[in-house]
Write a protein that holds these residues in place. Sequence first.
Motif, PDB file in Angstrom:
ATOM      1  N   TYR A 113       0.835  -1.207   0.000  1.00 33.80           N
ATOM      2  CA  TYR A 113       0.000   0.000   0.000  1.00 33.80           C
ATOM      3  C   TYR A 113       0.870   1.257   0.000  1.00 33.80           C
ATOM      4  O   TYR A 113       0.603   2.215  -0.755  1.00 33.80           O
ATOM      5  N   LEU A 114       1.911   1.277   0.817  1.00 34.37           N
ATOM      6  CA  LEU A 114       2.766   2.460   0.909  1.00 34.37           C
ATOM      7  C   LEU A 114       3.557   2.666  -0.379  1.00 34.37           C
ATOM      8  O   LEU A 114       3.809   3.808  -0.779  1.00 34.37           O
ATOM      9  N   ALA A 115       3.934   1.574  -1.056  1.00 33.01           N
ATOM     10  CA  ALA A 115       4.644   1.701  -2.326  1.00 33.01           C
ATOM     11  C   ALA A 115       3.737   2.317  -3.391  1.00 33.01           C
ATOM     12  O   ALA A 115       4.190   3.099  -4.240  1.00 33.01           O
ATOM     13  N   ARG A 116       2.437   2.007  -3.335  1.00 33.84           N
ATOM     14  CA  ARG A 116       1.501   2.534  -4.321  1.00 33.84           C
ATOM     15  C   ARG A 116       1.021   3.942  -4.008  1.00 33.84           C
ATOM     16  O   ARG A 116       0.704   4.719  -4.917  1.00 33.84           O
ATOM     17  N   ASN A 117       0.944   4.277  -2.717  1.00 32.31           N
ATOM     18  CA  ASN A 117       0.310   5.541  -2.320  1.00 32.31           C
ATOM     19  C   ASN A 117       1.234   6.514  -1.591  1.00 32.31           C
ATOM     20  O   ASN A 117       0.825   7.639  -1.297  1.00 32.31           O
ATOM     21  N   GLY A 118       2.448   6.090  -1.312  1.00 37.61           N
ATOM     22  CA  GLY A 118       3.373   6.948  -0.594  1.00 37.61           C
ATOM     23  C   GLY A 118       3.204   6.812   0.912  1.00 37.61           C
ATOM     24  O   GLY A 118       2.132   6.455   1.411  1.00 37.61           O
ATOM     25  N   THR A 119       4.300   7.100   1.633  1.00 42.06           N
ATOM     26  CA  THR A 119       4.284   7.009   3.094  1.00 42.06           C
ATOM     27  C   THR A 119       4.072   8.391   3.691  1.00 42.06           C
ATOM     28  O   THR A 119       4.895   9.289   3.480  1.00 42.06           O
ATOM     29  N   PRO A 120       2.987   8.612   4.417  1.00 42.09           N
ATOM     30  CA  PRO A 120       2.760   9.930   5.031  1.00 42.09           C
ATOM     31  C   PRO A 120       3.797  10.204   6.118  1.00 42.09           C
ATOM     32  O   PRO A 120       4.143   9.317   6.896  1.00 42.09           O
ATOM     33  N   ARG A 121       4.278  11.446   6.159  1.00 42.57           N
ATOM     34  CA  ARG A 121       5.284  11.847   7.145  1.00 42.57           C
ATOM     35  C   ARG A 121       4.759  12.903   8.107  1.00 42.57           C
ATOM     36  O   ARG A 121       5.475  13.320   9.014  1.00 42.57           O
ATOM     37  N   SER A 122       3.534  13.352   7.916  1.00 42.94           N
ATOM     38  CA  SER A 122       2.937  14.364   8.782  1.00 42.94           C
ATOM     39  C   SER A 122       1.450  14.090   8.916  1.00 42.94           C
ATOM     40  O   SER A 122       0.869  13.317   8.143  1.00 42.94           O
ATOM     41  N   LEU A 123       0.829  14.736   9.900  1.00 43.18           N
ATOM     42  CA  LEU A 123      -0.610  14.577  10.080  1.00 43.18           C
ATOM     43  C   LEU A 123      -1.373  15.054   8.853  1.00 43.18           C
ATOM     44  O   LEU A 123      -2.366  14.452   8.445  1.00 43.18           O
ATOM     45  N   ALA A 124      -0.903  16.145   8.247  1.00 48.74           N
ATOM     46  CA  ALA A 124      -1.596  16.700   7.079  1.00 48.74           C
ATOM     47  C   ALA A 124      -1.599  15.715   5.922  1.00 48.74           C
ATOM     48  O   ALA A 124      -2.574  15.634   5.162  1.00 48.74           O
ATOM     49  N   GLU A 125      -0.525  14.946   5.769  1.00 48.82           N
ATOM     50  CA  GLU A 125      -0.442  14.000   4.657  1.00 48.82           C
ATOM     51  C   GLU A 125      -1.366  12.792   4.835  1.00 48.82           C
ATOM     52  O   GLU A 125      -1.606  12.046   3.876  1.00 48.82           O
ATOM     53  N   LEU A 126      -1.902  12.603   6.049  1.00 50.12           N
ATOM     54  CA  LEU A 126      -2.824  11.493   6.261  1.00 50.12           C
ATOM     55  C   LEU A 126      -4.165  11.719   5.584  1.00 50.12           C
ATOM     56  O   LEU A 126      -4.897  10.767   5.291  1.00 50.12           O
TER      57      LEU A 126
ATOM     58  N   VAL B  51      -5.571  16.550  18.202  1.00 50.03           N
ATOM     59  CA  VAL B  51      -5.760  16.826  16.778  1.00 50.03           C
ATOM     60  C   VAL B  51      -6.555  15.669  16.185  1.00 50.03           C
ATOM     61  O   VAL B  51      -6.206  14.496  16.372  1.00 50.03           O
ATOM     62  N   LEU B  52      -7.620  15.987  15.467  1.00 49.63           N
ATOM     63  CA  LEU B  52      -8.484  14.974  14.862  1.00 49.63           C
ATOM     64  C   LEU B  52      -8.224  14.925  13.361  1.00 49.63           C
ATOM     65  O   LEU B  52      -8.302  15.949  12.678  1.00 49.63           O
ATOM     66  N   ILE B  53      -7.899  13.732  12.851  1.00 54.58           N
ATOM     67  CA  ILE B  53      -7.629  13.547  11.427  1.00 54.58           C
ATOM     68  C   ILE B  53      -8.699  12.634  10.837  1.00 54.58           C
ATOM     69  O   ILE B  53      -8.952  11.551  11.351  1.00 54.58           O
ATOM     70  N   ARG B  54      -9.327  13.082   9.758  1.00 61.53           N
ATOM     71  CA  ARG B  54     -10.349  12.272   9.090  1.00 61.53           C
ATOM     72  C   ARG B  54      -9.832  11.863   7.708  1.00 61.53           C
ATOM     73  O   ARG B  54      -9.790  12.675   6.795  1.00 61.53           O
ATOM     74  N   ALA B  55      -9.437  10.607   7.606  1.00 62.23           N
ATOM     75  CA  ALA B  55      -8.984  10.078   6.321  1.00 62.23           C
ATOM     76  C   ALA B  55     -10.191   9.619   5.507  1.00 62.23           C
ATOM     77  O   ALA B  55     -11.317   9.569   5.997  1.00 62.23           O
ATOM     78  N   ARG B  56      -9.947   9.291   4.243  1.00 63.22           N
ATOM     79  CA  ARG B  56     -11.013   8.732   3.411  1.00 63.22           C
ATOM     80  C   ARG B  56     -11.350   7.335   3.917  1.00 63.22           C
ATOM     81  O   ARG B  56     -10.462   6.548   4.233  1.00 63.22           O
ATOM     82  N   LEU B  57     -12.633   7.052   3.985  1.00 65.11           N
ATOM     83  CA  LEU B  57     -13.064   5.767   4.517  1.00 65.11           C
ATOM     84  C   LEU B  57     -12.796   4.653   3.513  1.00 65.11           C
ATOM     85  O   LEU B  57     -13.305   4.667   2.394  1.00 65.11           O
ATOM     86  N   GLY B  58     -11.993   3.680   3.920  1.00 68.94           N
ATOM     87  CA  GLY B  58     -11.752   2.504   3.097  1.00 68.94           C
ATOM     88  C   GLY B  58     -12.562   1.317   3.577  1.00 68.94           C
ATOM     89  O   GLY B  58     -13.126   0.568   2.790  1.00 68.94           O
ATOM     90  N   LEU B  59     -12.645   1.185   4.911  1.00 71.04           N
ATOM     91  CA  LEU B  59     -13.385   0.070   5.495  1.00 71.04           C
ATOM     92  C   LEU B  59     -13.643   0.376   6.964  1.00 71.04           C
ATOM     93  O   LEU B  59     -12.787   0.931   7.652  1.00 71.04           O
TER      94      LEU B  59
END
Length: 299
Positions: free
Chosen positions: A171-184, A209-217
């Motif tokens: 997954y990280l190879a396809r989408n990149g590895t987030p390094r900050s909260l904003a990148e999540l 700090v509340l982070i809302r990512a896109r829902l995958g599952l």
Amino acid sequence: MMKIEGIAAFVAVAEAGSISEAARRLRLSKSVVSERLAEMERTLGATLLHRTTRKLTLTEDGIAFLERATRIVREIEDAASDMAERRGTLAGPLRIAAPVTFGRMHLGPALYPFLAEHPDIELSLDLDDRRVDPASDGYDAIVRHGAIADSRLVAWKLAKSRRVLTASPDYLARNGTPRSLAELDGHRGIFYTNRGVADWRFQGPDGPVLIRARLGLRVNNGDMIRDAALAGLGIALLPAFIAGPAISAGLLTAIDVGFHPDDEFIYMAHPEGRHPSAKLRAIADHLKKAFGDPPYWEP
């Protein structure tokens, strides 16, 4: 004369919600439990339960009688346990609820040697990921993972529980590895349904700090959240007791975004105002030692 067997049958049925489930817990036949209930009602001269083909409910008299009946049953159980403990033996019934994944992976293996050492303890362990109320559901204690917040419970910390952001290398190879909260924000998240919301909460320098990512599952089981992360479906915020082995094996990668999730614990809790038995305290002490500090499952 009122018999304790009838009081115990009534309390078991009220807590279980059905005669069949109460009979299972008491290890009696349904006919015996029904007979004891009927005798109790004849002795009291009151109807305690409404019985229909679909459900069983307490009458007003039943509700009024239940509190004292429960107290009587608990006092007798505690008295019997105290007598056994005076003879140097931990004995008697004990009912504990715990989450499915933690129970399977860690609680069970920690309990087995304790139960082998104390064969007179009659432990009923219910594994269920839903949040149960130990008082109303008839448990002596519950084992939980999370923040300690319920003021109606007395909690004993068993181990620290660190949560880790993790995803598969694929997954990280396809989408990149987030390094900050904003990148999540741009990533797909795999969330635990029983927490109620699809978000990640971190402790920042100025507070939460509340982070809302896109829902995958969203799913209500930790094993399936780990498996979904292994399948490359997204990023999961998993307890180390679930993710640790996969991280150590290189199947999942821990992600560092510079901030840590809220502190949580593995803890045992019992209802406030109920005197915990010696066997419950002994199990809590045993589990604390078995899990270690830091706990052995840390990757």
